[in-house]
Design a protein around this motif. Structure first.
Motif, short mmCIF file in Angstrom:
data_model
loop_
_atom_site.label_atom_id
_atom_site.label_comp_id
_atom_site.label_asym_id
_atom_site.label_seq_id
_atom_site.Cartn_x
_atom_site.Cartn_y
_atom_site.Cartn_z
N MET A 21 0.82 -1.20 0.00
CA MET A 21 0.00 0.00 0.00
C MET A 21 0.86 1.26 0.00
N THR A 22 1.96 1.29 0.77
CA THR A 22 2.81 2.47 0.79
C THR A 22 3.53 2.67 -0.54
N ARG A 23 3.83 1.59 -1.25
CA ARG A 23 4.45 1.72 -2.58
C ARG A 23 3.51 2.44 -3.55
N ILE A 24 2.26 2.13 -3.48
CA ILE A 24 1.28 2.78 -4.36
C ILE A 24 1.18 4.27 -4.01
N ALA A 25 1.17 4.60 -2.75
CA ALA A 25 1.09 6.00 -2.32
C ALA A 25 2.33 6.77 -2.76
N VAL A 26 3.51 6.17 -2.63
CA VAL A 26 4.75 6.82 -3.05
C VAL A 26 4.77 7.00 -4.57
N ALA A 27 4.36 5.98 -5.31
CA ALA A 27 4.32 6.07 -6.77
C ALA A 27 3.33 7.14 -7.22
N PHE A 28 2.17 7.20 -6.57
CA PHE A 28 1.16 8.20 -6.90
C PHE A 28 1.69 9.61 -6.61
N ALA A 29 2.33 9.81 -5.46
CA ALA A 29 2.87 11.12 -5.10
C ALA A 29 3.97 11.54 -6.07
N ALA A 30 4.82 10.60 -6.47
CA ALA A 30 5.88 10.90 -7.43
C ALA A 30 5.29 11.29 -8.78
N THR A 31 4.28 10.59 -9.22
CA THR A 31 3.63 10.89 -10.49
C THR A 31 3.00 12.27 -10.48
N VAL A 32 2.30 12.60 -9.41
CA VAL A 32 1.68 13.91 -9.28
C VAL A 32 2.74 15.00 -9.28
N SER A 33 3.85 14.77 -8.58
CA SER A 33 4.94 15.76 -8.53
C SER A 33 5.52 16.01 -9.92
N VAL A 34 5.73 14.96 -10.68
CA VAL A 34 6.28 15.10 -12.03
C VAL A 34 5.31 15.86 -12.93
N ILE A 35 4.04 15.57 -12.83
CA ILE A 35 3.03 16.26 -13.66
C ILE A 35 2.99 17.74 -13.30
N VAL A 36 3.04 18.06 -12.02
CA VAL A 36 3.03 19.46 -11.60
C VAL A 36 4.27 20.18 -12.13
N LEU A 37 5.42 19.54 -12.06
CA LEU A 37 6.64 20.15 -12.59
C LEU A 37 6.55 20.36 -14.09
N LEU A 38 6.00 19.41 -14.82
CA LEU A 38 5.87 19.55 -16.28
C LEU A 38 4.95 20.71 -16.65
N PHE A 39 3.85 20.85 -15.95
CA PHE A 39 2.92 21.93 -16.27
C PHE A 39 3.45 23.31 -15.85
#
Length: 163
Positions: free
Chosen positions: A1-19
């Motif tokens: 479960m924590t792996r999914i949360a970390v992966a989700f947070a990393a994905t959101v961070s990358v998307i925010v940086l791209l935009f």
């Protein structure tokens, strides 16, 4: 479960940086405060040694300074062609029915990048014009909009010379 949360947070961070990444090269979009090279509005960018130094000696768009025809002599302005970065307008000089000089009356010049692109592209376009003696010339790589506007205005000036 924590792996999914970390992966989700990393994905959101990358998307925010791209935009939030700014892709514009326009100085005002970058917040640049340094000096930029700007040409006065309506100023000509001389390209040929036969360019008139006195802008008041130029003839109005489409108005010949001599008779028209196969051996037409005179100076002819093309109509200004709108491009996404600003208008492009060409002036040609004919002597003995041949284009002996070409210059840009207007080119995009709102940013330093516009000036850099046009300082490189316009001399190539002028040289091709003098060689081809027609508006059927190649566009300059990296200056597609300027090239297309130049060709459109050049054809307009050639048409004005043959009226």
């Amino acid at each position: 479960m924590t792996r999914i949360a970390v992966a989700f947070a990393a994905t959101v961070s990358v998307i925010v940086l791209l935009f939030s990444y700014r892709t514009s090269t326009h100085p005002s979009a970058l917040g640049a405060t340094g000096p930029t090279t700007r040409l006065p509005a309506g100023s000509a960018v001389p390209i040929s040694p036969t360019t008139p130094s006195d802008p008041s000696s130029a003839t109005p768009s489409g108005s010949p300074s001599a008779t028209t025809g196969a051996g037409a002599n005179g100076t002819y302005d093309g109509s200004a062609a709108d491009t996404p970065y600003g208008p492009v307008q060409v002036r040609i000089t004919l002597s003995g029915g041949r284009i002996t000089a070409a210059q840009t009356v207007q080119v995009p010049n709102e940013s330093r990048r516009d000036v850099e692109i046009n300082n490189a592209a316009v001399p190539e376009l002028v040289q091709e014009t003098l060689q081809a003696q027609t508006a059927q010339i190649d566009t300059v790589s990296g200056a597609t909009y300027t090239s297309e506007g130049y060709i459109q205005s050049l054809q307009s000036a050639i048409d004005a010379a043959h009226r």
